[in-house]
Write a protein that holds these residues in place. Structure first.
Motif, short mmCIF file in Angstrom:
data_model
loop_
_atom_site.label_atom_id
_atom_site.label_comp_id
_atom_site.label_asym_id
_atom_site.label_seq_id
_atom_site.Cartn_x
_atom_site.Cartn_y
_atom_site.Cartn_z
N LEU A 24 0.83 -1.20 0.00
CA LEU A 24 0.00 0.00 0.00
C LEU A 24 0.87 1.25 0.00
CD1 LEU A 24 -2.82 -1.06 2.47
CD2 LEU A 24 -3.06 -0.66 0.01
N TYR A 25 1.92 1.23 0.81
CA TYR A 25 2.83 2.38 0.87
C TYR A 25 3.53 2.57 -0.48
CZ TYR A 25 6.55 5.48 2.50
OH TYR A 25 7.41 6.53 2.67
N ALA A 26 3.95 1.45 -1.07
CA ALA A 26 4.62 1.53 -2.37
C ALA A 26 3.69 2.06 -3.46
CB ALA A 26 5.15 0.15 -2.77
N LYS A 27 2.39 1.90 -3.26
CA LYS A 27 1.42 2.36 -4.25
C LYS A 27 0.92 3.77 -3.96
CE LYS A 27 -0.08 -2.35 -5.31
NZ LYS A 27 0.35 -2.41 -6.71
N GLY A 28 1.59 4.45 -3.02
CA GLY A 28 1.28 5.86 -2.79
C GLY A 28 0.33 6.17 -1.67
N ILE A 29 -0.02 5.18 -0.83
CA ILE A 29 -0.92 5.44 0.29
C ILE A 29 -0.06 5.88 1.49
CG2 ILE A 29 -2.68 4.51 1.81
CD1 ILE A 29 -3.51 4.65 -1.11
N PHE A 30 -0.27 7.09 1.97
CA PHE A 30 0.54 7.61 3.06
C PHE A 30 0.28 6.84 4.34
CE2 PHE A 30 0.21 11.58 0.41
CZ PHE A 30 1.54 11.57 0.02
N ILE A 31 1.30 6.81 5.21
CA ILE A 31 1.21 5.99 6.42
C ILE A 31 0.25 6.57 7.45
CG2 ILE A 31 3.50 4.97 6.16
CD1 ILE A 31 4.54 7.02 8.16
N ASN A 32 -0.18 7.84 7.27
CA ASN A 32 -1.14 8.39 8.22
C ASN A 32 -2.58 8.01 7.89
OD1 ASN A 32 -1.36 9.94 5.93
ND2 ASN A 32 -1.43 11.91 7.00
N ARG A 33 -2.77 7.29 6.78
CA ARG A 33 -4.10 6.81 6.43
C ARG A 33 -4.45 5.59 7.28
NH1 ARG A 33 -6.31 7.65 1.30
NH2 ARG A 33 -8.02 6.34 2.06
N CYS A 34 -5.74 5.35 7.43
CA CYS A 34 -6.20 4.12 8.05
C CYS A 34 -6.24 3.05 6.97
CB CYS A 34 -7.58 4.32 8.67
SG CYS A 34 -8.28 2.82 9.37
N TYR A 35 -5.25 2.16 6.96
CA TYR A 35 -5.15 1.16 5.89
C TYR A 35 -6.36 0.22 5.88
CZ TYR A 35 -0.35 2.39 4.55
OH TYR A 35 0.77 3.03 4.07
N ASP A 36 -6.92 -0.06 7.05
CA ASP A 36 -8.06 -0.99 7.11
C ASP A 36 -9.29 -0.38 6.42
OD1 ASP A 36 -6.78 -2.97 9.09
OD2 ASP A 36 -6.60 -1.05 10.10
N GLU A 37 -9.44 0.95 6.55
CA GLU A 37 -10.61 1.61 5.97
C GLU A 37 -10.60 1.54 4.45
OE1 GLU A 37 -12.83 4.63 3.94
OE2 GLU A 37 -10.62 4.61 4.10
N LEU A 38 -9.43 1.31 3.84
CA LEU A 38 -9.35 1.20 2.39
C LEU A 38 -10.23 0.07 1.85
CD1 LEU A 38 -5.49 1.73 1.98
CD2 LEU A 38 -7.30 3.39 1.49
N ASN A 39 -10.60 -0.87 2.72
CA ASN A 39 -11.54 -1.92 2.30
C ASN A 39 -12.85 -1.30 1.80
OD1 ASN A 39 -9.72 -3.87 3.16
ND2 ASN A 39 -10.66 -4.10 5.17
N GLN A 42 -11.37 2.14 -1.12
CA GLN A 42 -10.62 1.74 -2.31
C GLN A 42 -10.58 0.21 -2.43
OE1 GLN A 42 -7.04 3.96 -3.38
NE2 GLN A 42 -7.38 5.36 -1.66
N PRO A 43 -11.72 -0.42 -2.59
CA PRO A 43 -11.76 -1.90 -2.60
C PRO A 43 -10.96 -2.51 -3.76
CG PRO A 43 -13.86 -0.96 -3.32
CD PRO A 43 -13.06 0.17 -2.75
N ASP A 44 -10.92 -1.82 -4.90
CA ASP A 44 -10.19 -2.38 -6.03
C ASP A 44 -8.69 -2.47 -5.73
OD1 ASP A 44 -12.51 -2.62 -7.46
OD2 ASP A 44 -12.25 -0.75 -8.58
N LEU A 45 -8.18 -1.51 -4.99
CA LEU A 45 -6.76 -1.52 -4.63
C LEU A 45 -6.45 -2.73 -3.74
CD1 LEU A 45 -3.95 -0.15 -4.45
CD2 LEU A 45 -4.84 1.17 -2.51
N ILE A 46 -7.29 -2.99 -2.76
CA ILE A 46 -7.06 -4.11 -1.85
C ILE A 46 -7.23 -5.44 -2.58
CG2 ILE A 46 -7.80 -5.21 0.29
CD1 ILE A 46 -6.46 -2.44 0.60
N ARG A 47 -8.27 -5.52 -3.38
CA ARG A 47 -8.51 -6.75 -4.14
C ARG A 47 -7.33 -7.03 -5.08
NH1 ARG A 47 -12.63 -5.10 -6.56
NH2 ARG A 47 -14.26 -5.63 -5.05
#
Length: 621
Positions: A24-39, A42-47
């Motif tokens: 996720l970090y490598a794909k540009g998601i900053f570390i201050n984001r809630c990674y779990d909320e991306l479900n 941004q579901p396509d990113l997680i999938r």
């Protein structure tokens, strides 16, 4: 699927996926984001990340729900989305896995808060939070749960209990995080945590995160000797190195692959990677595990050994620990005077003050730890110097504000080694109260957790309940505040302190006798010796400060008496008179008094104590 997974893992090792956060970090998601909320957002990113790992050869993929519990989500104002985020995480992983013959594992991480006995969160609260998350994962349908990156055994125990509350049959993988020596964050070694995880109902046990393959293999070999369960190992891709301001994991895919074979040879049945592990690493590990030699070597696992949990040694009798401990144990009335450490290195005033107090019969000096979060000399150093130069008992205030649990243990072992025996364990004032409000507080534990640590040290056990030899011999004191508005909460915490091992208590300054009487009545069921705090006021402004800024209960009648004093000297005399009245009224209710010395006026403290006369009362039963 549960029986299918457990049968499958016994036949041959299974390859789990790698890091979600790293990609996720490598794909540009900053570390201050809630990674779990991306479900949800941004579901396509997680999938897509799940598919990358599946195409690399992973046979188990973990849901993107490592931090999806109410405590961690509350930091992002999302505590009400636990169910939605976990259900979405399980659904995305299940959708990605449709075309593959793989298992979906629900990822469950720590709460991100300390639980008892080292924190404020109770076992019941922790268990409920884990249960809420796991129920949502199970509703959508996961094939197993992976409890991962737990550093404290008490916390993973509650997670295991919660999992079994939800399902008695769902396979459970329990993984702790360890240091280079193979120990958990609470100090538990493999010989300790492996049997416990087996006893608590895990189906597979092992380690993940924090360290690279080499140190983890050493730990796994020790786990194998201590448990008969199948093992799991998911190391980081080495130790991170800072490269142009970023933490980079430098283990190559080929290196991780070589260790995948070594883990399997050591008995590991679930192998994967944690931080820094990418689909490239998983692809190389898959190739390595296809090698017939790795698959054909069924590692024999020895039967569970006879390792026993280290036994505590009997604590030294209270009367033998210090002069103060002997007086408390004998029911004698004790007297203490507070000496505040200087702001510099000149301790002549404090040492001479201690000599004066000893000469008039004061039992001990009480040395606070940077009161009100001010920057002062170490109270541990001042305690040692006073004990050596004056030969008088010092009582060390020890706070949780500035120290993590490792520092706490080191400090206390050092204090014991140099002869400091008397403690008051307190949480400590937060830095925002002091003159350096930007200083960082630690608060790994509060006063209750600190008392637990000290009691363990007295019994010859470290924070992980591993033996350290002889016990430390501390006299364990705690603070108490009879004047709090929420007295029910104060009583509850006092009960916990006593259960944790407190042996005496010192109250906040008493200006309202009714509050002290009520407090003592409320703690009758868990009574330990109580020492009443007495503060000789020096001015009406001092009284107003105590009432309005320190939130000490000061009756209006006291304020009026101080306001009537016409001169500073008259105000000090009135303050001493009030303090003497409080002392004489409380003397038969408590087992001692602590007198403060505002502005370092030790003579004022002695003037208060003179009200006792030569015959000190014995504590009432």
């Amino acid at each position: 699927m549960a029986a299918d997974f457990l049968a499958r893992v016994k036949q041959s090792p299974l390859l789990c996926d790698g890091a979600m956060g790293t990609l996720l970090y490598a794909k540009g998601i900053f570390i201050n984001r809630c990674y779990d909320e991306l479900n949800l957002s941004q579901p396509d990113l997680i999938r897509g990340i799940h598919r990358e790992y599946l195409q690399a050869g992973a046979e188990i993929i973990e849901t993107n729900t490592f931090g999806a519990n109410s405590f961690r989500l509350a930091r992002h104002s999302m505590a009400d989305k636990v169910r939605d985020i976990n259900r979405a995480g399980a659904r995305l992983a299940r959708e990605a896995a449709k075309s593959f013959d793989v298992y979906v594992a629900g990822s469950v991480g720590p709460l991100g808060t300390r639980i008892e006995p080292l924190g404020k969160t109770s076992f019941q609260e922790a268990r409920a939070a884990f249960r809420e998350q796991i129920e949502a994962l199970v509703e959508v349908g996961v094939d197993l749960l992976i409890l991962e990156t737990f550093g404290y055994l008490e916390e993973i125990h509650q997670a295991l209990l919660a999992a079994r509350d939800v399902s008695a049959s769902l396979p459970l993988v329990a993984q702790v995080t360890i240091d280079e020596d193979g120990n958990c964050l609470d100090g538990s070694d493999p010989e300790t945590f492996a049997p416990k995880l087996q006893e608590w109902g895990a189906d597979l046990i092992g380690c993940n995160c924090s360290i690279g393959p080499v140190a983890m293999l050493d730990a796994i070999e020790r786990v194998r000797a201590a448990s008969s369960l199948p093992l799991a190992a998911q190391p980081n891709a080495g130790i991170p190195r800072s490269v142009e301001g970023r933490n980079i994991y430098l283990c190559s895919p080929e290196y991780m692959a070589s260790y995948a074979r070594k883990f399997v040879a050591a008995g590991v049945r679930l192998v994967g990677g944690c931080c820094g592990t990418t689909p490239d690493h998983i692809r190389a590990m898959k190739s390595a595990l296809r090698v017939g030699e790795a698959r054909g070597k069924a590692a024999t696992v020895p039967a569970l050994g006879s390792h026993a949990t280290p036994a505590a040694v009997p604590a030294m009798p209270l009367a033998n620990r210090s002069r103060l401990g002997a007086k408390l144990a004998g029911g004698e009335f004790v007297t203490m005077v507070e000496i505040v450490p200087p702001k510099g290195t000149d301790i002549r005033k404090e040492v001479e003050g201690a000599r004066f107090l000893k000469s008039v019969g004061v039992d001990a000096v009480n040395i606070p730890d940077s009161p009100r979060a001010s920057a002062r000399m170490s109270n541990q150093a001042l305690s040692l110097l006073i004990q050596r130069e004056v030969e008088m008992d010092a009582i060390l205030h020890y706070t949780c504000r500035d120290r993590n649990v490792l520092c706490i243990q080191s400090d206390l072992l050092g204090a014991a080694a140099v002869g400091i025996r008397n403690l008051i364990c307190i949480t400590g004032d937060p830095p925002k109260m002091g003159n350096y409000p930007d200083a960082t507080a630690v608060f790994d534990v509060d006063a209750i957790g600190l008392v637990n640590i000290v009691r363990n040290l007295n019994q010859g056990l470290d924070i992980g309940r591993n033996p350290i030899g002889a016990g430390t011999g501390f006299v364990i004191g705690v603070g108490a505040n009879p004047g709090l508005t929420d007295l029910d909460e104060e009583i509850r915490r006092f009960e916990y302190k006593v259960q944790a091992g407190a042996e005496y208590a010192v109250t906040q300054p008493v200006f309202d006798l009714r509050l002290l009487e009520n407090f003592l009545r409320r703690i009758e069921h868990c009574r330990i010796p109580v020492v009443a705090g007495i503060w000789p006021l020096v001015s009406v402004r001092n009284a107003e400060f105590m009432k309005n800024e320190l939130r000490v209960s000061v009756p209006d009648s006291i304020l009026e008496r101080m306001a009537r004093a016409q001169t500073p000297e008259a105000a000090r005399e009135e303050g001493v008179t009030i303090a003497r009245e409080m002392l004489m009224a409380a003397r038969h209710m408590v087992q001692g008094v602590q007198i403060s010395a505002p502005l370092g006026r030790y003579r004022s403290a002695v003037d208060v104590l003179e009200a006792l006369g030569t015959a000190r009362p014995r504590a009432s039963a």
